[in-house]
Design a protein around this motif. Structure first.
Motif, PDB file in Angstrom:
ATOM      1  N   ASP A 166       0.799  -1.220   0.000  1.00 54.22           N
ATOM      2  CA  ASP A 166       0.000   0.000   0.000  1.00 54.22           C
ATOM      3  C   ASP A 166       0.832   1.270   0.000  1.00 54.22           C
ATOM      4  O   ASP A 166       0.329   2.373  -0.096  1.00 54.22           O
ATOM      5  N   LYS A 167       2.157   1.117   0.105  1.00 50.13           N
ATOM      6  CA  LYS A 167       3.037   2.292  -0.023  1.00 50.13           C
ATOM      7  C   LYS A 167       3.668   2.338  -1.428  1.00 50.13           C
ATOM      8  O   LYS A 167       4.632   3.073  -1.675  1.00 50.13           O
ATOM      9  N   LEU A 168       3.176   1.454  -2.264  1.00 46.94           N
ATOM     10  CA  LEU A 168       3.670   1.323  -3.648  1.00 46.94           C
ATOM     11  C   LEU A 168       5.123   0.855  -3.726  1.00 46.94           C
ATOM     12  O   LEU A 168       5.876   1.221  -4.636  1.00 46.94           O
ATOM     13  N   HIS A 169       5.541   0.068  -2.761  1.00 46.40           N
ATOM     14  CA  HIS A 169       6.841  -0.599  -2.855  1.00 46.40           C
ATOM     15  C   HIS A 169       6.647  -1.891  -3.611  1.00 46.40           C
ATOM     16  O   HIS A 169       5.588  -2.519  -3.537  1.00 46.40           O
ATOM     17  N   ILE A 170       7.652  -2.305  -4.324  1.00 44.33           N
ATOM     18  CA  ILE A 170       7.548  -3.545  -5.086  1.00 44.33           C
ATOM     19  C   ILE A 170       7.692  -4.720  -4.121  1.00 44.33           C
ATOM     20  O   ILE A 170       8.677  -4.805  -3.367  1.00 44.33           O
ATOM     21  N   VAL A 171       6.702  -5.581  -4.152  1.00 43.25           N
ATOM     22  CA  VAL A 171       6.753  -6.761  -3.282  1.00 43.25           C
ATOM     23  C   VAL A 171       7.352  -7.931  -4.063  1.00 43.25           C
ATOM     24  O   VAL A 171       8.247  -8.610  -3.595  1.00 43.25           O
ATOM     25  N   SER A 172       6.809  -8.114  -5.278  1.00 37.47           N
ATOM     26  CA  SER A 172       7.395  -9.147  -6.131  1.00 37.47           C
ATOM     27  C   SER A 172       7.043  -8.823  -7.574  1.00 37.47           C
ATOM     28  O   SER A 172       6.191  -7.968  -7.835  1.00 37.47           O
ATOM     29  N   THR A 173       7.728  -9.490  -8.497  1.00 37.75           N
ATOM     30  CA  THR A 173       7.441  -9.261  -9.913  1.00 37.75           C
ATOM     31  C   THR A 173       7.303 -10.603 -10.597  1.00 37.75           C
ATOM     32  O   THR A 173       7.775 -11.632 -10.093  1.00 37.75           O
ATOM     33  N   LEU A 186      10.654   1.536  -4.333  1.00 37.28           N
ATOM     34  CA  LEU A 186       9.451   2.180  -4.854  1.00 37.28           C
ATOM     35  C   LEU A 186       9.295   1.886  -6.347  1.00 37.28           C
ATOM     36  O   LEU A 186      10.283   1.832  -7.084  1.00 37.28           O
ATOM     37  N   LEU A 187       8.039   1.698  -6.763  1.00 40.55           N
ATOM     38  CA  LEU A 187       7.765   1.412  -8.168  1.00 40.55           C
ATOM     39  C   LEU A 187       8.341   2.506  -9.072  1.00 40.55           C
ATOM     40  O   LEU A 187       8.926   2.247 -10.121  1.00 40.55           O
ATOM     41  N   GLU A 188       8.162   3.754  -8.584  1.00 36.84           N
ATOM     42  CA  GLU A 188       8.560   4.886  -9.434  1.00 36.84           C
ATOM     43  C   GLU A 188      10.077   5.015  -9.606  1.00 36.84           C
ATOM     44  O   GLU A 188      10.545   5.796 -10.424  1.00 36.84           O
ATOM     45  N   LYS A 189      10.818   4.209  -8.824  1.00 40.44           N
ATOM     46  CA  LYS A 189      12.266   4.218  -9.033  1.00 40.44           C
ATOM     47  C   LYS A 189      12.597   3.629 -10.403  1.00 40.44           C
ATOM     48  O   LYS A 189      13.556   4.032 -11.055  1.00 40.44           O
ATOM     49  N   TYR A 190      11.787   2.661 -10.808  1.00 43.70           N
ATOM     50  CA  TYR A 190      12.102   1.962 -12.057  1.00 43.70           C
ATOM     51  C   TYR A 190      11.188   2.340 -13.206  1.00 43.70           C
ATOM     52  O   TYR A 190      11.519   2.102 -14.356  1.00 43.70           O
ATOM     53  N   PHE A 191      10.016   2.874 -12.881  1.00 44.93           N
ATOM     54  CA  PHE A 191       9.024   3.106 -13.925  1.00 44.93           C
ATOM     55  C   PHE A 191       8.549   4.547 -13.964  1.00 44.93           C
ATOM     56  O   PHE A 191       8.457   5.202 -12.933  1.00 44.93           O
ATOM     57  N   ILE A 192       8.229   4.974 -15.177  1.00 44.94           N
ATOM     58  CA  ILE A 192       7.505   6.233 -15.360  1.00 44.94           C
ATOM     59  C   ILE A 192       6.058   5.815 -15.553  1.00 44.94           C
ATOM     60  O   ILE A 192       5.774   4.883 -16.324  1.00 44.94           O
ATOM     61  N   SER A 249      -2.369  11.785 -10.725  1.00 43.70           N
ATOM     62  CA  SER A 249      -2.171  11.466  -9.307  1.00 43.70           C
ATOM     63  C   SER A 249      -2.097   9.957  -9.165  1.00 43.70           C
ATOM     64  O   SER A 249      -3.071   9.242  -9.390  1.00 43.70           O
ATOM     65  N   PHE A 250      -0.890   9.543  -8.889  1.00 41.97           N
ATOM     66  CA  PHE A 250      -0.672   8.112  -8.805  1.00 41.97           C
ATOM     67  C   PHE A 250      -0.393   7.752  -7.353  1.00 41.97           C
ATOM     68  O   PHE A 250       0.684   8.025  -6.832  1.00 41.97           O
ATOM     69  N   CYS A 251      -1.430   7.160  -6.678  1.00 35.13           N
ATOM     70  CA  CYS A 251      -1.210   6.700  -5.308  1.00 35.13           C
ATOM     71  C   CYS A 251      -2.085   5.460  -5.051  1.00 35.13           C
ATOM     72  O   CYS A 251      -2.939   5.128  -5.876  1.00 35.13           O
ATOM     73  N   TYR A 252      -1.807   4.854  -3.972  1.00 32.52           N
ATOM     74  CA  TYR A 252      -2.467   3.577  -3.668  1.00 32.52           C
ATOM     75  C   TYR A 252      -3.991   3.741  -3.690  1.00 32.52           C
ATOM     76  O   TYR A 252      -4.707   2.940  -4.293  1.00 32.52           O
ATOM     77  N   THR A 253      -4.510   4.790  -3.097  1.00 29.99           N
ATOM     78  CA  THR A 253      -5.955   4.997  -2.984  1.00 29.99           C
ATOM     79  C   THR A 253      -6.593   5.137  -4.361  1.00 29.99           C
ATOM     80  O   THR A 253      -7.569   4.474  -4.671  1.00 29.99           O
ATOM     81  N   THR A 254      -6.011   6.016  -5.214  1.00 30.92           N
ATOM     82  CA  THR A 254      -6.607   6.205  -6.537  1.00 30.92           C
ATOM     83  C   THR A 254      -6.560   4.935  -7.350  1.00 30.92           C
ATOM     84  O   THR A 254      -7.467   4.640  -8.123  1.00 30.92           O
TER      85      THR A 254
END
Lengths: 580, 112
Positions: free
Chosen positions: A23-30, A46-52, A58-63
């Motif tokens: 829920d913090k948008l960290h990568i758990v697994s791929t 964080l996902l955004e470290k690797y991806f645009i 607004s990119f967040c867990y809730t949305t």
């Protein structure tokens, strides 16, 4: 979306590129394929470290959780790889279920169909991804290969250019080496004449050649020629011609009485030998065969259409052009050979040259020509043969700016007085007193009367009178009648002239300068009567053939009086001399 | 350098040197300038002279001018071939009256 329960394995199989986030948008697994595609992705980051993330602001867990119908495109940073899919909420995590999104034509992903053989579809989908990875790899490899090939090609090109250049240079060098070895003669070392050669090769090997044959200390032959055309063919003909010349001019052919074979006989042999061959080859050569006889002081020349010989005559300071009359070698057999005979003496200079020197052009297309060559010869004639050649070279270079279409060959021969016929008699020193004049006359009389010309009273008197005028001028004007000075007098005699040289350290004054001379012929008889002096220089210039003046850096004045005593016609042309 | 004798009204100068050049031309000039003043008619016997240069010629010219100043005349005779060469070279044969012999020269003055 309805709730369906599928195992993790199935998700991986269905979506091998999926990403599980907390829920913090960290990568758990791929998914397994994503791991293969992009090995650097670390779990926990964080996902955004690797991806645009495309498709939302607004990119967040809730949305994400609220808009499960929204499709997202995730692009790997530093890559053109894009993933397109939807987020699915799973407890406190969400899963990005996606497939590759390729905008190019090359790759069209299969659309997943709910119908048909689902497993087959999955397999083929998997294969597509593998294919894509392969494609990407192979594309990258191909690009690398192309780059590599381009590099190799450029290298190859450069290598071949250098090789070609080397090759042509070495071919040219070989050509010039051959030319130098076969066609250009070695300079003979002689005391009585000094020889210097200027040879500027053009782009190509040519048919220019020359050689020298030393017969004895008093006799030397010089041959210079040019075979029509250029390149190896011309050079080969020239080499053959030179071979025949060497054979004909060699000592084997000396006549029994120990006399050297006359040039016209040598050339007759050459003519008979080589003319049929030249005619067969449809080529011809210009040539000039010359003999310097230092005993008789005559140059005998047999010319075959070669350039004029230039003869600078020290005595008259003029240049004679010696032109030949015979046709070039190879035109037809010539039973009657014309020869020219030119008298020469010490300090004279001869120039033999190829037409390349006359035809050298400036950037306006004007040719260097004989007149310029004559002027260059005149101005450098008092220098050594090597300096003369250097002067010609620099004049020629300046004129043509170093561009030559044809070979330039030029040979300067200077008759040296030091070791030749000229004898320097005892030097005399007198003090600067007018009562020494008689001693000067006695000294000159003693030397000159050995020469039959001066046994005639008038001839001797002319010389004595000129010498008296010089010495009294030096004493009265150069030394201002100061009796404490010295004058040195030297007499030298060559084959055809006598020179009396006066050396003093007085005030410089050129008695040689014609502007200082009163022209007695221009003065009326009445005015002559009133003259107090001023006859001296006129007398000097009237009685000798040449007056030279120079001053050296030590303040010595040198005045030369030169008188020619061999007044004969200097040129004969004949075809019958060899019949004697 | 020279001897003089007077025959009637003619002064005869006989050169005794074989050379007249820059070494003795001034002596000749100085010595003759005195003697020619005394006589209007002057003759120079050049027979002894074997060599003359432009200075010597200048001296004889100066002698001629001195005579002319006194309204006198100067004549030369018996000039050797070599000396004559120089006279001709600078056209002095047009300036001087030159005779082959003493007799001819005397006769030109109307003397015997």
């Amino acid at each position: 979306m309805k709730n369906i329960t599928i195992s993790f394995e199935s998700i991986n199989m269905l979506f091998p590129l999926h990403i599980v986030l907390d829920d913090k948008l960290h990568i758990v697994s791929t998914g397994s394929k994503l791991k293969r595609l992009y090995e650097d992705i670390l779990e926990g980051e964080l996902l955004e470290k690797y991806f645009i993330i495309h498709g939302t602001r607004s990119f967040c867990y809730t949305t994400i959780c609220e808009n499960t119908n929204q499709s997202y495109i995730l692009q790997l940073r530093d890559s053109h790889i894009k993933l397109k899919g939807h987020f699915v909420k799973q407890e406190s995590m969400c899963i990005f279920l996606c497939q590759l999104f390729v905008e190019s034509e090359e790759y069209k992903p299969l659309s997943l169909k709910a119908t048909g053989d689902f497993l087959l579809n999955i397999k083929s989908y998997e294969k597509k991804i593998d294919d894509f990875i392969e494609l990407k790899k192979s594309l990258e490899e191909q690009a690398e290969v192309i780059k590599e090939k381009e590099r190799a090609l450029a290298e190859e090109k450069e290598r071949s250019r250098i090789d070609k250049e080397k090759h042509s240079r070495s071919r040219k060098e070989i050509g010039f080496k051959i030319q130098k070895a076969l066609l250009l003669g070695r300079l003979p070392k002689r005391d009585n004449l000094t020889i210097e050669v200027l040879n500027i090769p053009s782009q190509e090997v040519s048919g220019d050649f020359y050689d020298f044959f030393n017969h004895d200390t008093k006799c030397m032959d010089l041959v210079i020629g040019d075979v029509m055309g250029k390149g190896i063919a011309a050079a080969l003909v020239a080499a053959a011609l030179k071979g025949v010349l060497i054979r004909s001019a060699s000592k084997r052919n000396l006549t029994t009485r120990g006399q050297v074979t006359p040039p016209q006989k040598i050339m007759k042999m050459v003519d008979e030998d080589i003319t049929p061959e030249l005619i067969a080859l449809e080529t011809f050569a210009t040539l000039s065969y010359n003999r310097f006889d230092l005993f008789t002081h005559k140059l005998t020349s047999v010319d075959y259409g070669h350039t004029n010989i230039l003869h600078y005559i020290f005595m008259t300071e003029e240049v004679n052009r010696i032109a030949g009359q015979n046709l070039p070698l190879g035109v037809q057999q010539q039973p009657q050979l014309e020869i020219t005979i030119e008298s020469f003496d010490d300090n004279d200079v001869f120039l033999f040259y190829s037409d390349g020197i006359l035809e050298a052009q400036n950037n306006e297309g004007e040719m260097f020509g004989e007149e310029r060559l004559i002027e260059t010869l005149k101005k450098s004639s008092s220098k050594s043969s090597s300096e003369i050649v250097q002067t010609i070279k620099s004049d020629l270079m300046r004129f043509s700016e170093g561009e030559f279409k044809d070979d330039v060959t030029c040979i300067a021969v200077k008759i040296e007085e030091t070791f030749s016929q000229t004898k320097i008699y005892n030097v005399m020193l007198i003090t600067s007193r007018l009562d020494e004049l008689k001693r000067v006359r006695n000294y000159i009389t003693e030397t000159a009367s050995k020469i039959s010309y001066f046994q005639e009273e008038k001839n001797l008197n002319d010389l004595l009178l000129a010498a008296t005028e010089v010495v009294s001028n030096i004493i009265r004007h150069g030394y201002n009648n100061d009796p404490g000075n010295v004058i040195r007098i030297e007499v030298s005699v060559s084959y055809s002239w006598i020179r009396v040289c006066f050396v003093d350290k007085g005030i410089p004054f050129s008695m040689a300068n014609k502007e200082n001379v009163n022209d007695i012929q221009e003065i009326t008889d009445e005015s002559l009567k009133e003259m107090e002096g001023g006859f001296g220089l006129y007398i000097i210039h009237s009685l000798v053939d040449k007056v030279n003046y120079r001053r050296d850096s030590k303040g010595n004045n040198y005045l030369d009086l030169i008188k020619n005593f061999q007044k004969e016609t200097s040129r004969i042309s004949s075809s019958n001399l060899d019949e004697k | 350098m020279f001897t003089t004798e007077t025959n009637n009204d003619i002064l005869l100068i006989t050169l005794t040197v074989d050379v007249l050049d820059a070494s003795n031309n001034n002596d000749f000039k100085d010595q003759t300038s005195e003697v020619v003043k005394q006589q209007p008619k002057v003759l120079i016997d050049m027979s002894a002279l074997t060599f003359i240069d432009s200075s010597g010629l200048g001296a004889i010219l100066s002698c001629l001018r001195n005579c002319n100043e006194n309204k006198g005349k100067l004549k030369l005779f018996a000039i050797s071939k070599t000396v004559r060469t120089l006279f001709e070279l600078v056209r002095m044969h047009k300036v001087f009256d030159i005779y082959n012999t003493k007799e001819e020269a005397l006769a030109s003055f109307g003397a015997k």
